[in-house]
Motif scaffolding. Sequence first.
Motif, PDB file in Angstrom:
ATOM      1  N   GLY A   1      -1.782 -30.598 -16.002  1.00 40.93           N
ATOM      2  CA  GLY A   1      -3.069 -31.052 -15.472  1.00 40.93           C
ATOM      3  C   GLY A   1      -4.232 -30.757 -16.391  1.00 40.93           C
ATOM      4  O   GLY A   1      -5.324 -30.433 -15.945  1.00 40.93           O
ATOM      5  N   ALA A   2      -4.017 -30.857 -17.719  1.00 36.73           N
ATOM      6  CA  ALA A   2      -5.042 -30.418 -18.657  1.00 36.73           C
ATOM      7  C   ALA A   2      -5.972 -31.524 -19.140  1.00 36.73           C
ATOM      8  O   ALA A   2      -7.139 -31.274 -19.381  1.00 36.73           O
ATOM      9  N   CYS A   3      -5.478 -32.763 -19.275  1.00 36.21           N
ATOM     10  CA  CYS A   3      -6.323 -33.781 -19.921  1.00 36.21           C
ATOM     11  C   CYS A   3      -7.361 -34.364 -18.967  1.00 36.21           C
ATOM     12  O   CYS A   3      -8.361 -34.909 -19.423  1.00 36.21           O
ATOM     13  N   ARG A   4      -7.135 -34.244 -17.679  1.00 33.19           N
ATOM     14  CA  ARG A   4      -8.078 -34.695 -16.641  1.00 33.19           C
ATOM     15  C   ARG A   4      -8.280 -36.206 -16.629  1.00 33.19           C
ATOM     16  O   ARG A   4      -9.208 -36.690 -15.977  1.00 33.19           O
TER      17      ARG A   4
ATOM     18  N   LEU B   1      -4.851 -31.044 -28.389  1.00 34.76           N
ATOM     19  CA  LEU B   1      -4.453 -29.867 -27.608  1.00 34.76           C
ATOM     20  C   LEU B   1      -3.835 -30.224 -26.255  1.00 34.76           C
ATOM     21  O   LEU B   1      -4.028 -29.519 -25.273  1.00 34.76           O
TER      22      LEU B   1
ATOM     23  N   ARG C   1      -9.429 -19.590 -28.060  1.00 37.34           N
ATOM     24  CA  ARG C   1      -9.832 -20.238 -26.816  1.00 37.34           C
ATOM     25  C   ARG C   1     -11.011 -21.177 -27.032  1.00 37.34           C
ATOM     26  O   ARG C   1     -11.599 -21.204 -28.107  1.00 37.34           O
ATOM     27  N   GLY C   2     -11.295 -21.934 -25.965  1.00 30.23           N
ATOM     28  CA  GLY C   2     -12.393 -22.886 -26.028  1.00 30.23           C
ATOM     29  C   GLY C   2     -12.146 -23.909 -27.114  1.00 30.23           C
ATOM     30  O   GLY C   2     -11.002 -24.288 -27.392  1.00 30.23           O
ATOM     31  N   VAL C   3     -13.228 -24.311 -27.742  1.00 34.37           N
ATOM     32  CA  VAL C   3     -13.128 -25.362 -28.746  1.00 34.37           C
ATOM     33  C   VAL C   3     -12.436 -24.840 -30.009  1.00 34.37           C
ATOM     34  O   VAL C   3     -12.026 -25.614 -30.869  1.00 34.37           O
TER      35      VAL C   3
ATOM     36  N   THR D   1      -9.575 -23.320 -29.963  1.00 32.15           N
ATOM     37  CA  THR D   1      -8.136 -23.243 -29.720  1.00 32.15           C
ATOM     38  C   THR D   1      -7.388 -24.030 -30.805  1.00 32.15           C
ATOM     39  O   THR D   1      -7.791 -25.125 -31.168  1.00 32.15           O
TER      40      THR D   1
ATOM     41  N   GLY E   1      -9.855  -9.203 -21.944  1.00 33.47           N
ATOM     42  CA  GLY E   1     -11.207  -9.624 -22.275  1.00 33.47           C
ATOM     43  C   GLY E   1     -11.450 -11.111 -22.234  1.00 33.47           C
ATOM     44  O   GLY E   1     -12.119 -11.662 -23.087  1.00 33.47           O
ATOM     45  N   ALA E   2     -10.874 -11.795 -21.249  1.00 31.99           N
ATOM     46  CA  ALA E   2     -11.155 -13.220 -21.079  1.00 31.99           C
ATOM     47  C   ALA E   2     -11.763 -13.437 -19.703  1.00 31.99           C
ATOM     48  O   ALA E   2     -11.164 -13.086 -18.695  1.00 31.99           O
TER      49      ALA E   2
ATOM     50  N   ARG F   1      -0.183 -16.677 -21.464  1.00 32.00           N
ATOM     51  CA  ARG F   1      -1.546 -16.987 -21.859  1.00 32.00           C
ATOM     52  C   ARG F   1      -2.406 -17.163 -20.601  1.00 32.00           C
ATOM     53  O   ARG F   1      -2.012 -17.895 -19.691  1.00 32.00           O
TER      54      ARG F   1
ATOM     55  N   MET G   1     -19.268 -21.631 -22.864  1.00 35.32           N
ATOM     56  CA  MET G   1     -18.660 -22.286 -24.021  1.00 35.32           C
ATOM     57  C   MET G   1     -17.684 -21.341 -24.723  1.00 35.32           C
ATOM     58  O   MET G   1     -16.567 -21.728 -25.061  1.00 35.32           O
ATOM     59  N   THR G   2     -18.093 -20.100 -24.901  1.00 32.87           N
ATOM     60  CA  THR G   2     -17.214 -19.173 -25.621  1.00 32.87           C
ATOM     61  C   THR G   2     -16.100 -18.653 -24.722  1.00 32.87           C
ATOM     62  O   THR G   2     -15.083 -18.182 -25.208  1.00 32.87           O
ATOM     63  N   GLU G   3     -16.290 -18.704 -23.397  1.00 33.66           N
ATOM     64  CA  GLU G   3     -15.275 -18.190 -22.490  1.00 33.66           C
ATOM     65  C   GLU G   3     -14.335 -19.274 -21.973  1.00 33.66           C
ATOM     66  O   GLU G   3     -13.375 -18.979 -21.270  1.00 33.66           O
ATOM     67  N   SER G   4     -14.622 -20.532 -22.264  1.00 35.86           N
ATOM     68  CA  SER G   4     -13.720 -21.599 -21.847  1.00 35.86           C
ATOM     69  C   SER G   4     -12.348 -21.346 -22.462  1.00 35.86           C
ATOM     70  O   SER G   4     -12.245 -20.975 -23.621  1.00 35.86           O
ATOM     71  N   CYS G   5     -11.297 -21.546 -21.668  1.00 35.51           N
ATOM     72  CA  CYS G   5      -9.975 -21.229 -22.202  1.00 35.51           C
ATOM     73  C   CYS G   5      -9.485 -22.307 -23.152  1.00 35.51           C
ATOM     74  O   CYS G   5      -8.573 -22.083 -23.937  1.00 35.51           O
ATOM     75  N   GLY G   6     -10.059 -23.509 -23.064  1.00 31.69           N
ATOM     76  CA  GLY G   6      -9.667 -24.573 -23.983  1.00 31.69           C
ATOM     77  C   GLY G   6      -8.570 -25.468 -23.457  1.00 31.69           C
ATOM     78  O   GLY G   6      -8.096 -26.341 -24.166  1.00 31.69           O
ATOM     79  N   LYS G   7      -8.165 -25.248 -22.209  1.00 31.10           N
ATOM     80  CA  LYS G   7      -7.059 -26.054 -21.693  1.00 31.10           C
ATOM     81  C   LYS G   7      -7.500 -27.476 -21.349  1.00 31.10           C
ATOM     82  O   LYS G   7      -6.889 -28.435 -21.784  1.00 31.10           O
ATOM     83  N   CYS G   8      -8.556 -27.612 -20.571  1.00 30.46           N
ATOM     84  CA  CYS G   8      -8.956 -28.961 -20.177  1.00 30.46           C
ATOM     85  C   CYS G   8     -10.131 -29.454 -21.022  1.00 30.46           C
ATOM     86  O   CYS G   8     -10.976 -28.698 -21.439  1.00 30.46           O
TER      87      CYS G   8
ATOM     88  N   ARG H   1     -13.722 -27.657 -22.311  1.00 31.55           N
ATOM     89  CA  ARG H   1     -13.606 -27.222 -23.708  1.00 31.55           C
ATOM     90  C   ARG H   1     -14.654 -27.878 -24.597  1.00 31.55           C
ATOM     91  O   ARG H   1     -15.340 -27.196 -25.366  1.00 31.55           O
TER      92      ARG H   1
ATOM     93  N   LEU I   1     -10.871 -28.418 -14.747  1.00 38.01           N
ATOM     94  CA  LEU I   1      -9.689 -27.960 -14.020  1.00 38.01           C
ATOM     95  C   LEU I   1     -10.001 -26.811 -13.070  1.00 38.01           C
ATOM     96  O   LEU I   1      -9.580 -26.800 -11.924  1.00 38.01           O
TER      97      LEU I   1
ATOM     98  N   GLN J   1     -15.962 -26.126 -13.543  1.00 34.83           N
ATOM     99  CA  GLN J   1     -16.626 -26.840 -12.449  1.00 34.83           C
ATOM    100  C   GLN J   1     -18.005 -26.277 -12.159  1.00 34.83           C
ATOM    101  O   GLN J   1     -18.885 -26.977 -11.675  1.00 34.83           O
TER     102      GLN J   1
END
Lengths: 243, 562
Positions: free
Chosen positions: A52-55, A157, A179-181, A183, B291-292, B309, B462-469, B473, B511, B516
């Motif tokens: 469910g990552a790409c949305r 990603l 993480r974030g951008v 990654t 630390g996330a 992760r 921005m810095t804490e976004s995990c980068g998944k969605c 991200r 996500l 959100q």
Amino acid sequence: MSPTMTEATVVTLKIDDREISARSDQTVLEVAWENDVFVPALCHYEGLGDVGACRLCLVEIKGSPKLTPACAIKVVQDMEVITLSERLQKYRRSIIELLFAERNHICSVCVSNGHCELQWLAQKLGVDHIRYPYLYPKVSVDASHERFALDHNRCILCARCVRACDEVEGAHVWDLLGRGVDTRLISDLGTPWGESETCTTCGKCVHICPTGALFEKGKSVAEMVHARPRFAAMARVRNNSGR
Amino acid sequence: MTPEELTLAAEKEENGSRAFEHIVGVCTSTACLASHSDKIKKEFDAQVKAKGLTKSVRVKAVGCCGLCAEGPMVYVESQADAEKAAETRTYAHVSNEAVPALVDSLGAAPVADLACDTAQPFFTRQHKIVLEHSGVVDPERLEDSIQVGGYQALLNALTTMNPADVVDTIMRSGLRGRGGGGFPTGLKWSTVAKAVGDRKYVICNGDEGDPGAFMDRSVMESDPHRVLEGMAIAGYAVGATEGFVYVRAEYPLAVKRLKLAIKQAERAGLLGANIGGTHFSFKIDVRLGAGAFVCGEETALIASIEGRRGSPRPRPPYPAASGLWGFPTLINNVETFANIAPIVKNGAEWYAALGSGKSQGTKVFALTGKVKNTGLIEVPMGITLREIVYDIGGGPFDGHTIKAVQTGGPSGGCIPEAYLDRPVEYETLVQLGSIMGSGGLIAMDDTSCMVDVARYFMEFCMTESCGKCIPCRVGTVEMHALLTKICEGQATMTDLEQLEELCDVVRSTSLCGLGQTAPSPVISTLRYFREEYLAHIEHKTCPAGVCSGLKSGAVKAKEVVA
């Protein structure tokens, strides 16, 4: 016995006002695709676990205030799904635009030009320009592997390669770092792909990549055509022979 | 320890402390420790010993007293004798050099220059339930907690109530999740209790990460047994036998005290196998976060405990059905668990009678920002924001005016001065465009630029976004760039339009809760302080004078309209 192992029942539901029957262990995305309803998706791949990552496959479900990823929700009796609305199309275009702005997707010089899911979706959704400022990150290309290469400029990603390598090949060469951008896709614990001790050179990741991030060496612009392994069929065969 | 033994232990400890004429409590929570309160405690010990007062004076390290701005805090409790009644003196800004004078003042007149007025609204307007024993008990001594009634609610529940009664009690109390969402705790408990699974787990979410928030840290540092007791009661109610406290590794003192508390409670038979001689067993372990911020999101937290992760997954399935290692899991916040023992002890009706509207009980806030009294406070639900900022917080510094109050951290919003008379309730704060949040409350005065505030929180997300969605991200990076452009006076009205559009995309399509709610600070500042954005864009002026490179000072109303 966990709920996923119970016998699936047959349900009927409505997708965009169309009556459709389905098995209760199917996701909305599976059912939609089975019935030729267009729902865009990049991180989903038949036969791999969904994240469910790409949305992009977000749909509206009547009675739910939030948008729901079609790949991560099972169908239920009398569900009413809306896959096409002005709002959804707007979000889908925005997400595609964000992807193009994130890394350096230059189709004209890409090995996957013409065979790229991101490019195809952009065309299908009518994304003809990118409104957001490009981030132009400085990312590298890992060409240390004898047969394949990884170009971070094209990576979105979606983690399809991560799951294919882990769930199907069982090698778990790929994972994500940072993480974030920031990654990044990494092989093993961040060593160059060519030095990976776990890679079996099976090529599943290369052929499952939606873009030109993973490709076969020796392929020039527009020459990287993906073979698209049929993981779901493989799983079915494996399960049937086991019974 | 059986219930009878527990009562005896409490009495014994009570008698033991009554043998002392004076009890000196030195705050050893993080804020006061930063001003070397551990050395002050040692100095007290040395002075008491040197003056031969060891039999009549007990010096103890206690948890947070609340008024962190005035630390290090010390209090002296004196027993009643023939000449005078019992009294408690509180001292602020205590230094090592002041200790001899303070020891000499025992039984005599108080040291006037260090005296802290406990009749001021900061103390009198509070209502302490969660923090009732913070700053009173020594967090590193189990006996101290037992003396004030610790673990009585647990043993009481185990011996006189069945699990369904406990769930029912929490349900009727009206307690709602203190992590910010405000989901009814009783409903969550009953869902987990009803879920089918070979095993069940209880998780305490101590991954507090909002900038400026330190409520959970303080509770874990000051009264760890209270949290453990709440978890054990929850375990009994939902049918779990194992629990985890997930604490961020940046809280070493909380981790140390929790681990010590678990060991002490296990040794006393108040945790572990056959608690209180009953058939109920409950084991608690501590797990450290790396630390996330996203690991405060329950599904990411579970992934982190499992050793994967720390990124969230779509729900459903909710953790109540399929959580840790696929088993039904109850996740509550530290403060929620700290509310459990008093509710079980005093009854659901007692708790339900506190508060207002659909928000029962009290709420702990970490009051920070541009007010005189910063620190840890606990107030009844329904109190107005104005009372918190002006009465408890002491109002703005001289010559300044309060402009807005930020609640809910990076997921919340800024509430302007005009709405400060609204009550602190879950629904009201949402109506105002913010959220209750976990309890960070930042006061902002006329020196705060609201665009800059929005940019600060966006940078955090921005810095804490995990980068998944993708929306979270990339969307947060794009929004941060637009906000920076506005702060630098480079933006146009098209940029503002794009910012608003991105707010909608990121809020609707991300996500998890992090993405959100990431646009919330922007949305709320745009709602109430749009003229500040316009001043930056159209007049290249920062009204608060924060954004460097821009003119400072107010833009005349006329100019804004034009």
